[in-house]
Motif scaffolding. Sequence first.
Motif, PDB file in Angstrom:
ATOM      1  N   THR A  10      32.389   9.043  21.000  1.00 31.47           N
ATOM      2  CA  THR A  10      31.725   8.771  22.281  1.00 31.47           C
ATOM      3  C   THR A  10      31.064   7.404  22.268  1.00 31.47           C
ATOM      4  O   THR A  10      30.636   6.911  21.222  1.00 31.47           O
ATOM      5  CB  THR A  10      30.661   9.844  22.586  1.00 31.47           C
ATOM      6  N   ILE A  47      38.541  15.464  25.491  1.00 26.12           N
ATOM      7  CA  ILE A  47      37.878  14.198  25.779  1.00 26.12           C
ATOM      8  C   ILE A  47      38.920  13.089  25.893  1.00 26.12           C
ATOM      9  O   ILE A  47      40.051  13.218  25.434  1.00 26.12           O
ATOM     10  CB  ILE A  47      36.838  13.823  24.707  1.00 26.12           C
ATOM     11  N   GLY A  50      35.520   9.159  25.855  1.00 31.72           N
ATOM     12  CA  GLY A  50      34.195   9.561  25.404  1.00 31.72           C
ATOM     13  C   GLY A  50      33.065   8.771  26.028  1.00 31.72           C
ATOM     14  O   GLY A  50      31.951   8.730  25.494  1.00 31.72           O
ATOM     15  N   LEU A  53      30.176  11.372  28.152  1.00 31.10           N
ATOM     16  CA  LEU A  53      29.859  12.598  27.423  1.00 31.10           C
ATOM     17  C   LEU A  53      28.598  12.390  26.585  1.00 31.10           C
ATOM     18  O   LEU A  53      28.477  11.394  25.870  1.00 31.10           O
ATOM     19  CB  LEU A  53      31.030  12.968  26.505  1.00 31.10           C
ATOM     20  N   ALA A  55      26.530  14.541  23.759  1.00 30.07           N
ATOM     21  CA  ALA A  55      26.699  15.712  22.909  1.00 30.07           C
ATOM     22  C   ALA A  55      25.452  15.974  22.072  1.00 30.07           C
ATOM     23  O   ALA A  55      24.702  15.054  21.724  1.00 30.07           O
ATOM     24  CB  ALA A  55      27.911  15.523  21.988  1.00 30.07           C
ATOM     25  N   PRO A 369      26.749  12.336  33.264  1.00 33.31           N
ATOM     26  CA  PRO A 369      27.681  12.662  32.179  1.00 33.31           C
ATOM     27  C   PRO A 369      27.870  14.160  31.993  1.00 33.31           C
ATOM     28  O   PRO A 369      27.035  14.976  32.394  1.00 33.31           O
ATOM     29  CB  PRO A 369      26.998  12.052  30.937  1.00 33.31           C
ATOM     30  N   VAL A 370      28.978  14.511  31.350  1.00 31.12           N
ATOM     31  CA  VAL A 370      29.211  15.884  30.908  1.00 31.12           C
ATOM     32  C   VAL A 370      28.301  16.148  29.699  1.00 31.12           C
ATOM     33  O   VAL A 370      28.190  15.309  28.802  1.00 31.12           O
ATOM     34  CB  VAL A 370      30.689  16.087  30.522  1.00 31.12           C
TER      35      VAL A 370
END
Length: 376
Positions: A10, A47, A50, A53, A55, A369-370
């Motif tokens: 990412t 993905i 990245g 995202l 995380a 973002p996710v």
Amino acid sequence: MGVHTLAELTTFQVGGPIAALYEPQTHDHLVETLRELWSEGEEPLIIGGGSNLVAGDEGYDGPVVRIAHPGLEVVPAEPGRIVLRVSAGVVWDDLVAHTVSSGWSGLEALSGIPGSVGAAPIQNIGAYGQEVSAVLSAVELLDRYGEDPVWVSADELELGYRTSVLKRHRGEPAERDAVVLTVEFVLTDAAGLSAPIAYGQLAGALGVELGTQLPVADVRASVLALRASKGMVRDLSDRDTFSAGSFFTNPIVPLAAARSLPEDAPRWPVTPVAVEPTVIPLDHYTGELPGYAPTAAPELVKLSAAWLIEHAGISKGFRLPGSRAAISSKHTLALTNTGGATGDEVAALARFVQARVSAEFGVQLVPEPVLVGVEI
């Protein structure tokens, strides 16, 4: 496959370990890989680049499939129209650069956006007056429970402001559980001229009036310069670019709520939401409409998330004590990893920004973002 972390995959460079990484290099191999994992009861995290995202530090206890397969095909079309079918794994800005060098218009204002082509329709990316929805024709999808890939029209994706039926919202499943394989665009061949300039800041940077058409290469160069000035073009020597770009979407609120803000707060009108008609069977009609108020759909207004953040007292470069996550030194709408930040630090900063804006203006900012393994 080895041991990997989501931080390695990412642009934010945060995120813990993953169980396994798959990187299919062809369309058919991607389909085969996904089918195999799903048949085994796995729930792979899909993905691309990245770049959208965030995380968590515990990582993802399952396989990750990184879509990176190349491919671009020009489909025969009527004069003046260019139909492109592009593999989901193509780097987005490589596609834009190719269309600009070919003299085709429709994507030039979307220069410099990180990520892959497959992510573009999921979130209906947009910038400087252009959105993918304006040139998106269709996408090829592999549904979670489908047998074979299918092509669907852009209309079926219900594209909206940074959203579609394919997007996961704040960790929630997408309305349509499918993976983008190929994207079809319809561009314009206008002898090397761009689409009409539709964004004030871009027009100002180019020194032209709104609606002007310029060489697509000039528009791309100007957009890249604007994005770079905000830390929005990936640069390994600039920690401001270790981010997910704009972290919050611009809020869309009723006009009444916008009127409560200071007069200098930027706002833009949004097309009103259509009101669903009320239908009552004749044998149930009593002459009254219970619970129905004959009013028009509320007028909606888009606000500037960056303005709200700045005027809530959060300045460029701000960080919480001891945190390695910070507001970009160039643009308050971006959260960045200054070096060694954790997912928890990013989430804590995002929650702080939300709380300040909510307390000051009564507006709830929504992350763009996710989110995987983090709560904001």
